[in-house]
Design a protein around this motif. Structure first.
Motif, PDB file in Angstrom:
ATOM      1  N   GLY A  42       0.850  -1.199  -0.098  1.00  0.00           N
ATOM      2  CA  GLY A  42      -0.053   0.082   0.120  1.00  0.00           C
ATOM      3  C   GLY A  42       0.660   1.283   0.133  1.00  0.00           C
ATOM      4  O   GLY A  42       0.290   2.354   0.059  1.00  0.00           O
ATOM      5  N   LYS A  43       2.115   1.045   0.066  1.00  0.00           N
ATOM      6  CA  LYS A  43       2.792   2.282  -0.224  1.00  0.00           C
ATOM      7  C   LYS A  43       3.880   2.313  -1.513  1.00  0.00           C
ATOM      8  O   LYS A  43       4.152   1.299  -1.953  1.00  0.00           O
ATOM      9  N   GLU A  44       4.329   3.431  -1.610  1.00  0.00           N
ATOM     10  CA  GLU A  44       5.271   3.691  -2.703  1.00  0.00           C
ATOM     11  C   GLU A  44       6.512   3.319  -2.392  1.00  0.00           C
ATOM     12  O   GLU A  44       7.079   3.142  -1.238  1.00  0.00           O
ATOM     13  N   ARG A  45       7.333   2.836  -3.607  1.00  0.00           N
ATOM     14  CA  ARG A  45       8.673   2.316  -3.385  1.00  0.00           C
ATOM     15  C   ARG A  45       9.303   3.508  -2.864  1.00  0.00           C
ATOM     16  O   ARG A  45       9.203   4.719  -3.497  1.00  0.00           O
ATOM     17  N   GLU A  46      10.452   3.243  -1.962  1.00  0.00           N
ATOM     18  CA  GLU A  46      11.137   4.477  -1.272  1.00  0.00           C
ATOM     19  C   GLU A  46      12.739   4.066  -1.524  1.00  0.00           C
ATOM     20  O   GLU A  46      13.141   2.806  -1.419  1.00  0.00           O
ATOM     21  N   GLY A  47      13.477   5.142  -1.601  1.00  0.00           N
ATOM     22  CA  GLY A  47      15.063   4.807  -1.687  1.00  0.00           C
ATOM     23  C   GLY A  47      15.331   4.401  -0.177  1.00  0.00           C
ATOM     24  O   GLY A  47      14.927   5.237   0.720  1.00  0.00           O
ATOM     25  N   VAL A  48      16.262   3.639   0.065  1.00  0.00           N
ATOM     26  CA  VAL A  48      16.783   3.252   1.403  1.00  0.00           C
ATOM     27  C   VAL A  48      18.344   3.690   1.348  1.00  0.00           C
ATOM     28  O   VAL A  48      18.867   4.397   2.554  1.00  0.00           O
ATOM     29  N   SER A  49      19.170   3.258   0.624  1.00  0.00           N
ATOM     30  CA  SER A  49      20.405   3.550   0.663  1.00  0.00           C
ATOM     31  C   SER A  49      21.224   3.310  -0.800  1.00  0.00           C
ATOM     32  O   SER A  49      20.317   2.690  -1.510  1.00  0.00           O
ATOM     33  N   PRO A 104      21.567   5.324  -7.991  1.00  0.00           N
ATOM     34  CA  PRO A 104      20.112   4.890  -7.786  1.00  0.00           C
ATOM     35  C   PRO A 104      19.446   5.656  -6.469  1.00  0.00           C
ATOM     36  O   PRO A 104      19.642   4.924  -5.404  1.00  0.00           O
ATOM     37  N   ILE A 105      18.927   6.581  -6.556  1.00  0.00           N
ATOM     38  CA  ILE A 105      18.020   7.236  -5.154  1.00  0.00           C
ATOM     39  C   ILE A 105      16.587   7.446  -5.592  1.00  0.00           C
ATOM     40  O   ILE A 105      15.828   6.912  -4.758  1.00  0.00           O
ATOM     41  N   ASP A 106      16.306   7.870  -6.680  1.00  0.00           N
ATOM     42  CA  ASP A 106      15.025   8.115  -7.050  1.00  0.00           C
ATOM     43  C   ASP A 106      14.146   6.681  -7.367  1.00  0.00           C
ATOM     44  O   ASP A 106      14.435   6.126  -8.278  1.00  0.00           O
ATOM     45  N   PRO A 107      13.171   6.039  -6.666  1.00  0.00           N
ATOM     46  CA  PRO A 107      12.636   4.928  -7.288  1.00  0.00           C
ATOM     47  C   PRO A 107      11.570   4.929  -8.661  1.00  0.00           C
ATOM     48  O   PRO A 107      11.377   3.864  -9.017  1.00  0.00           O
ATOM     49  N   ARG A 108      11.464   6.321  -9.023  1.00  0.00           N
ATOM     50  CA  ARG A 108      10.761   6.250 -10.211  1.00  0.00           C
ATOM     51  C   ARG A 108      11.680   6.313 -11.409  1.00  0.00           C
ATOM     52  O   ARG A 108      11.020   6.323 -12.542  1.00  0.00           O
TER      53      ARG A 108
END
Length: 124
Positions: A42-49, A104-108
């Motif tokens: 239910g959440k958008e993909r987010e950058g972790v590291s 790779p920072i922005d998941p879009r």
């Protein structure tokens, strides 16, 4: 076959540690910038590291700073995400991505390679 494969996910308790692996085949991971992302239901993909090729500098999302560590092992053609002090908000499918030019920072963003993901569950 050129691919990224994540592994190491599983079920852990709050406060536990877990190390995820992102192994590459068909290309040399050390020449690529690598990012870890996660997506909870239910959440958008987010950058972790992410970690850059070259100087190996790393960045972390504020939510994981001080708890997660990204690292490379060139000999194993693998990037790791060491996760400690896991919290209730950390469960998600974790993905790695590799790109020869972009960090790779922005998941879009469309990166060169994406893995299929590995599930991390935190439950008491």
């Amino acid at each position: 076959q050129v691919q990224l494969v994540e592994s190491g996910g599983g079920l852990v308790q709050p406060g536990d540690s877990l190390t995820l692996s992102c192994a590459a085949s068909g290309f040399t991971l050390d020449y690529y910038n690598i990012g870890w992302f996660r997506q909870a239901p239910g959440k958008e993909r987010e950058g972790v590291s992410c970690i850059s090729t070259g100087d190996g500098s790393a960045k972390y999302a504020d939510s994981v700073k001080g708890r997660f560590t990204i690292s490379r092992d060139a000999a194993k053609n693998t990037v790791y995400l060491q996760m400690s002090s896991l919290k209730a908000e950390d469960p998600a499918v974790y993905y790695c991505a590799a790109d020869s030019a972009l960090l790779p920072i922005d998941p879009r963003t469309s990166y060169d390679y994406w893995g299929q993901g590995t599930q991390v569950t935190v439950s008491s």
